[in-house]
Motif scaffolding. Structure first.
Motif, PDB file in Angstrom:
ATOM      1  N   PRO A  42       8.533 -14.470  -7.163  1.00 57.59           N
ATOM      2  CA  PRO A  42       9.221 -12.724  -6.803  1.00 57.59           C
ATOM      3  C   PRO A  42       7.773 -11.626  -7.389  1.00 57.59           C
ATOM      4  N   VAL A  43       6.114 -12.589  -8.062  1.00 60.58           N
ATOM      5  CA  VAL A  43       5.576 -11.501  -8.992  1.00 60.58           C
ATOM      6  C   VAL A  43       4.467 -10.900  -7.523  1.00 60.58           C
ATOM      7  N   SER A  44       4.017 -12.220  -6.481  1.00 54.84           N
ATOM      8  CA  SER A  44       3.839 -11.862  -5.366  1.00 54.84           C
ATOM      9  C   SER A  44       4.527 -11.132  -4.449  1.00 54.84           C
ATOM     10  N   HIS A  45       5.895 -11.506  -4.227  1.00 50.03           N
ATOM     11  CA  HIS A  45       6.979 -10.375  -3.822  1.00 50.03           C
ATOM     12  C   HIS A  45       6.550  -9.145  -3.746  1.00 50.03           C
ATOM     13  N   LEU A  46       6.121  -8.925  -5.146  1.00 48.49           N
ATOM     14  CA  LEU A  46       5.833  -7.477  -6.148  1.00 48.49           C
ATOM     15  C   LEU A  46       4.599  -7.152  -5.435  1.00 48.49           C
ATOM     16  N   LEU A  47       3.747  -7.635  -5.598  1.00 50.73           N
ATOM     17  CA  LEU A  47       1.834  -7.430  -4.719  1.00 50.73           C
ATOM     18  C   LEU A  47       2.155  -7.187  -3.270  1.00 50.73           C
ATOM     19  N   HIS A  48       2.710  -8.295  -2.877  1.00 54.59           N
ATOM     20  CA  HIS A  48       2.202  -7.890  -1.791  1.00 54.59           C
ATOM     21  C   HIS A  48       2.178  -6.552  -0.892  1.00 54.59           C
ATOM     22  N   PRO A  49       3.356  -6.081  -0.925  1.00 54.89           N
ATOM     23  CA  PRO A  49       2.998  -4.326  -0.379  1.00 54.89           C
ATOM     24  C   PRO A  49       1.786  -3.319  -0.662  1.00 54.89           C
ATOM     25  N   LEU A  50       1.669  -3.479  -1.702  1.00 55.87           N
ATOM     26  CA  LEU A  50       0.962  -3.112  -2.496  1.00 55.87           C
ATOM     27  C   LEU A  50      -0.534  -3.334  -1.907  1.00 55.87           C
ATOM     28  N   LEU A  51      -0.676  -5.075  -1.655  1.00 59.42           N
ATOM     29  CA  LEU A  51      -2.115  -5.498  -1.337  1.00 59.42           C
ATOM     30  C   LEU A  51      -1.967  -4.975   0.890  1.00 59.42           C
ATOM     31  N   ALA A  52      -0.846  -5.059   1.125  1.00 59.33           N
ATOM     32  CA  ALA A  52      -1.103  -5.098   2.832  1.00 59.33           C
ATOM     33  C   ALA A  52      -1.502  -3.103   2.489  1.00 59.33           C
ATOM     34  N   ALA A  53      -1.232  -2.272   1.881  1.00 52.86           N
ATOM     35  CA  ALA A  53      -1.131  -1.251   2.620  1.00 52.86           C
ATOM     36  C   ALA A  53      -2.759  -0.511   1.877  1.00 52.86           C
ATOM     37  N   ARG A  54      -3.041  -1.673   1.710  1.00 56.08           N
ATOM     38  CA  ARG A  54      -4.538  -1.222   1.174  1.00 56.08           C
ATOM     39  C   ARG A  54      -5.584  -1.663   2.257  1.00 56.08           C
ATOM     40  N   SER A  55      -4.718  -3.137   2.726  1.00 58.32           N
ATOM     41  CA  SER A  55      -5.645  -3.808   4.306  1.00 58.32           C
ATOM     42  C   SER A  55      -5.107  -2.693   5.103  1.00 58.32           C
ATOM     43  N   ARG A  56      -4.226  -1.672   5.210  1.00 64.64           N
ATOM     44  CA  ARG A  56      -3.876  -1.133   6.796  1.00 64.64           C
ATOM     45  C   ARG A  56      -5.348  -0.101   6.228  1.00 64.64           C
ATOM     46  N   LYS A  57      -4.919   0.824   5.017  1.00 69.39           N
ATOM     47  CA  LYS A  57      -6.210   1.037   4.506  1.00 69.39           C
ATOM     48  C   LYS A  57      -7.423   1.164   5.710  1.00 69.39           C
ATOM     49  N   ASN A  58      -7.657   0.120   5.281  1.00 69.76           N
ATOM     50  CA  ASN A  58      -9.554   0.072   5.704  1.00 69.76           C
ATOM     51  C   ASN A  58      -9.512  -0.300   7.334  1.00 69.76           C
TER      52      ASN A  58
END
Length: 191
Positions: A114-130
């Motif tokens: 569940p923690v990974s699931h909650l973090l995933h959108p934040l990490l994916a957003a940063r990757s998309r910004k890159n």
């Protein structure tokens, strides 16, 4: 910008797939840019140049270093949680479980998802910004049309969808959908 790479490499990917890709990896003296042979076979020289410029954009903006630092921070937090959970009876008590190392480990493994699931959108957003930053760098170096053409061909050759569900893409995609990237390259939207 001065980049010293150990080399430009070609990965023999055609034995496993028709998928095309390129990536920048490493840091220090071990920096490399890798192209799949499938990408080199199917793209024009202008498109390959734009893809190379995109990968150089990742270097210019320090994206690999940032991702390594991000992974190190997440790993540190994970190990700190392990240390705390094994040293404290509180964690097992939250779940009404005995303070047994095996039970604590299993509970932590269940809590990780569940923690990974909650973090995933934040990490994916940063990757998309890159990705947007690297696209813009490539646009400034070689122009927008070769990059747009390369993205379109990659999408077609990799059998990726051009119309993903926007909410799903925001949550799971590490790369922006190609129509968004094309619009950004054309100056129609803000990243």
């Amino acid at each position: 910008m001065r980049l010293r790479v150990q080399g430009l490499y070609v990965m023999d990917a055609s034995k496993r797939s028709a998928h095309g890709n390129a990536y920048f990896t490493g840091f220090g003296k071990a920096k490399r840019i890798v192209f799949f042979d499938t990408l080199l076979e199917k793209h024009t020289l202008d498109e390959i140049e734009s893809i190379l410029a995109h990968e150089l954009g990742h270097f210019k903006f320090g994206h690999v270093r940032q991702m390594i630092l991000q992974a190190a921070i997440i790993a540190f937090i994970g190990f700190a949680a392990l240390y705390w959970a094994f040293g404290s009876e509180t964690f097992a008590g939250w779940f009404g479980l005995p303070h047994d190392p095996g039970v604590v480990l299993i509970a932590l493994l269940f809590a990780k998802e569940p923690v990974s699931h909650l973090l995933h959108p934040l990490l994916a957003a940063r990757s998309r910004k890159n990705e947007f930053e690297a696209d813009d760098f490539a646009r400034r170096i070689v122009g927008k049309e070769p990059m747009i053409s390369a993205l379109t061909r990659l999408t077609r050759d990799n059998l990726a969808t051009l119309t993903p569900d926007p909410l799903y893409a925001k949550f799971y995609f590490s790369h922006p959908p190609v129509p968004m990237r094309v619009a950004q390259l054309r100056g129609a939207v803000e990243a």
